[in-house]
Motif scaffolding. Structure first.
Motif, PDB file in Angstrom:
ATOM      1  N   GLN A   1     -34.458 -19.818 -58.413  1.00 36.27           N
ATOM      2  CA  GLN A   1     -35.717 -19.092 -58.336  1.00 36.27           C
ATOM      3  C   GLN A   1     -36.839 -20.006 -58.804  1.00 36.27           C
ATOM      4  OE1 GLN A   1     -35.901 -15.565 -57.312  1.00 36.27           O
ATOM      5  NE2 GLN A   1     -33.955 -16.328 -56.556  1.00 36.27           N
ATOM      6  N   ASP A   2     -37.972 -19.902 -58.150  1.00 35.96           N
ATOM      7  CA  ASP A   2     -39.139 -20.701 -58.506  1.00 35.96           C
ATOM      8  C   ASP A   2     -40.146 -19.818 -59.222  1.00 35.96           C
ATOM      9  OD1 ASP A   2     -38.209 -23.001 -57.066  1.00 35.96           O
ATOM     10  OD2 ASP A   2     -38.869 -22.049 -55.207  1.00 35.96           O
ATOM     11  N   LEU A   3     -40.891 -20.429 -60.135  1.00 36.61           N
ATOM     12  CA  LEU A   3     -42.005 -19.729 -60.762  1.00 36.61           C
ATOM     13  C   LEU A   3     -43.120 -19.667 -59.727  1.00 36.61           C
ATOM     14  CD1 LEU A   3     -43.375 -18.398 -63.189  1.00 36.61           C
ATOM     15  CD2 LEU A   3     -44.075 -20.685 -63.927  1.00 36.61           C
ATOM     16  N   LEU A   4     -43.370 -18.467 -59.206  1.00 36.78           N
ATOM     17  CA  LEU A   4     -44.377 -18.298 -58.162  1.00 36.78           C
ATOM     18  C   LEU A   4     -45.777 -18.266 -58.760  1.00 36.78           C
ATOM     19  CD1 LEU A   4     -42.670 -15.564 -55.937  1.00 36.78           C
ATOM     20  CD2 LEU A   4     -42.612 -18.057 -55.651  1.00 36.78           C
TER      21      LEU A   4
ATOM     22  N   ALA B   1     -43.802  -3.368 -55.054  1.00 42.60           N
ATOM     23  CA  ALA B   1     -42.480  -3.893 -55.421  1.00 42.60           C
ATOM     24  C   ALA B   1     -42.370  -4.210 -56.911  1.00 42.60           C
ATOM     25  CB  ALA B   1     -42.186  -5.152 -54.611  1.00 42.60           C
ATOM     26  N   MET B   2     -43.455  -4.053 -57.643  1.00 41.16           N
ATOM     27  CA  MET B   2     -43.483  -4.484 -59.042  1.00 41.16           C
ATOM     28  C   MET B   2     -42.432  -3.796 -59.915  1.00 41.16           C
ATOM     29  SD  MET B   2     -46.779  -4.643 -61.522  1.00 41.16           S
ATOM     30  CE  MET B   2     -46.990  -6.039 -62.601  1.00 41.16           C
ATOM     31  N   GLU B   3     -42.251  -2.485 -59.764  1.00 38.89           N
ATOM     32  CA  GLU B   3     -41.286  -1.772 -60.590  1.00 38.89           C
ATOM     33  C   GLU B   3     -39.889  -2.374 -60.450  1.00 38.89           C
ATOM     34  OE1 GLU B   3     -39.255   2.632 -61.154  1.00 38.89           O
ATOM     35  OE2 GLU B   3     -41.123   2.476 -60.042  1.00 38.89           O
ATOM     36  N   LYS B   4     -39.460  -2.575 -59.228  1.00 37.78           N
ATOM     37  CA  LYS B   4     -38.133  -3.146 -58.979  1.00 37.78           C
ATOM     38  C   LYS B   4     -38.032  -4.557 -59.570  1.00 37.78           C
ATOM     39  CE  LYS B   4     -34.864  -4.177 -55.317  1.00 37.78           C
ATOM     40  NZ  LYS B   4     -34.624  -4.215 -53.877  1.00 37.78           N
ATOM     41  N   MET B   5     -39.095  -5.330 -59.405  1.00 41.89           N
ATOM     42  CA  MET B   5     -39.093  -6.699 -59.932  1.00 41.89           C
ATOM     43  C   MET B   5     -39.039  -6.707 -61.455  1.00 41.89           C
ATOM     44  SD  MET B   5     -41.879  -8.358 -57.327  1.00 41.89           S
ATOM     45  CE  MET B   5     -42.032  -9.844 -58.285  1.00 41.89           C
ATOM     46  N   LEU B   6     -39.718  -5.759 -62.094  1.00 39.81           N
ATOM     47  CA  LEU B   6     -39.682  -5.677 -63.562  1.00 39.81           C
ATOM     48  C   LEU B   6     -38.315  -5.227 -64.053  1.00 39.81           C
ATOM     49  CD1 LEU B   6     -43.219  -4.204 -64.167  1.00 39.81           C
ATOM     50  CD2 LEU B   6     -42.352  -6.339 -65.145  1.00 39.81           C
ATOM     51  N   MET B   7     -37.692  -4.314 -63.333  1.00 42.31           N
ATOM     52  CA  MET B   7     -36.366  -3.838 -63.736  1.00 42.31           C
ATOM     53  C   MET B   7     -35.317  -4.938 -63.634  1.00 42.31           C
ATOM     54  SD  MET B   7     -36.465   0.005 -62.267  1.00 42.31           S
ATOM     55  CE  MET B   7     -35.784   1.056 -63.532  1.00 42.31           C
TER      56      MET B   7
ATOM     57  N   ILE C   1     -43.876 -14.478 -62.588  1.00 40.42           N
ATOM     58  CA  ILE C   1     -43.320 -13.931 -61.355  1.00 40.42           C
ATOM     59  C   ILE C   1     -42.400 -14.986 -60.749  1.00 40.42           C
ATOM     60  CG2 ILE C   1     -43.862 -12.961 -59.090  1.00 40.42           C
ATOM     61  CD1 ILE C   1     -46.799 -12.599 -60.408  1.00 40.42           C
ATOM     62  N   TRP C   2     -41.126 -14.631 -60.585  1.00 36.45           N
ATOM     63  CA  TRP C   2     -40.107 -15.550 -60.078  1.00 36.45           C
ATOM     64  C   TRP C   2     -39.641 -15.106 -58.704  1.00 36.45           C
ATOM     65  CZ3 TRP C   2     -38.939 -19.820 -62.952  1.00 36.45           C
ATOM     66  CH2 TRP C   2     -39.369 -19.817 -64.284  1.00 36.45           C
ATOM     67  N   GLY C   3     -39.348 -16.058 -57.843  1.00 35.14           N
ATOM     68  CA  GLY C   3     -38.847 -15.735 -56.518  1.00 35.14           C
ATOM     69  C   GLY C   3     -38.676 -16.974 -55.677  1.00 35.14           C
TER      70      GLY C   3
ATOM     71  N   TYR D   1     -38.098 -11.201 -59.443  1.00 34.53           N
ATOM     72  CA  TYR D   1     -38.152 -10.534 -60.739  1.00 34.53           C
ATOM     73  C   TYR D   1     -39.333 -11.059 -61.541  1.00 34.53           C
ATOM     74  CZ  TYR D   1     -35.869 -14.713 -62.689  1.00 34.53           C
ATOM     75  OH  TYR D   1     -35.570 -15.995 -63.062  1.00 34.53           O
ATOM     76  N   ILE D   2     -39.655 -10.328 -62.614  1.00 31.95           N
ATOM     77  CA  ILE D   2     -40.777 -10.673 -63.483  1.00 31.95           C
ATOM     78  C   ILE D   2     -40.280 -10.713 -64.915  1.00 31.95           C
ATOM     79  CG2 ILE D   2     -43.074  -9.994 -64.299  1.00 31.95           C
ATOM     80  CD1 ILE D   2     -43.306  -8.339 -61.673  1.00 31.95           C
ATOM     81  N   SER D   3     -40.664 -11.748 -65.629  1.00 33.42           N
ATOM     82  CA  SER D   3     -40.403 -11.845 -67.061  1.00 33.42           C
ATOM     83  C   SER D   3     -41.718 -11.548 -67.786  1.00 33.42           C
ATOM     84  CB  SER D   3     -39.916 -13.242 -67.441  1.00 33.42           C
ATOM     85  OG  SER D   3     -38.701 -13.525 -66.797  1.00 33.42           O
TER      86      SER D   3
END
Length: 130
Positions: free
Chosen positions: A24-27, A85-91, A114-116, A123-125
Motif C-alpha cells: 500500500q502507498d501513502l496516497l 468510502a471513508m467509513e469502510k476505510m477507517l474501519m 490515507i493508504w491505497g 484504509y486510513i490511519s
C-alpha cells in the motif's frame, strides 16, 4: 523425502497459511481540528461515531467551505465518492480507543494518513493530538 520448493509454497497458499499482500502507498495525509460543527450532521443531529465525525469534518471543509483553524486541504476527500468510502476505510485502518474518544468529544487535532494503490484508498490511519 524432499519436496520441491514450489510445491511447499503452493501447499501453504492453498491451506491459507500464507497469502501475497499487495503493498500500500501513502496516497495523502492531512491534519484537521475537530470543532463543534464537525460533531453534528447537516440536520443538527449529534454524531456519535468517530468515522461519522471525521467524514463530517471533510464534508464541512470540502462541500460547505467551513473549515476550522488548523484544517488542511486534501485532494482525496474533495471527491464525494471518497468521502462515501471513508467509513469502510477507517474501519480497516488504525485508530486507538483514546483517539476514538477524543474525536467523539471534539477539540482534538487529528492527523489522517490515507493508504491505497493507484489513487484508490484502502484504509486510513488516524492519530490524535490535543
Amino acid at each position: 523425502m524432499r519436496f520441491p520448493a514450489l510445491a511447499v509454497v503452493a501447499t501453504l497458499f492453498g491451506a491459507g497459511l500464507a497469502a501475497p499482500v499487495a503493498a500500500q502507498d501513502l496516497l495523502e495525509e492531512y491534519t484537521a481540528f475537530i470543532g463543534p460543527a464537525d460533531l453534528v450532521n447537516s440536520k443538527g443531529k449529534r454524531l456519535s461515531q468517530p468515522w461519522q465525525i471525521l467524514r463530517q469534518d471533510r464534508a464541512n471543509f470540502h462541500k460547505f467551505g467551513k473549515g476550522d483553524p488548523g484544517d488542511e486541504w486534501d485532494s482525496f476527500f474533495g471527491d464525494v465518492k471518497n468521502r462515501d468510502a471513508m467509513e469502510k476505510m477507517l474501519m480497516g485502518g488504525t485508530m486507538t480507543k483514546g483517539a476514538r474518544a477524543a474525536i467523539v468529544n471534539g477539540g482534538a487535532v487529528v492527523q489522517a494518513q490515507i493508504w491505497g494503490q493507484g489513487g484508490v484508498g484502502s484504509y486510513i490511519s488516524v492519530d490524535v493530538f490535543r
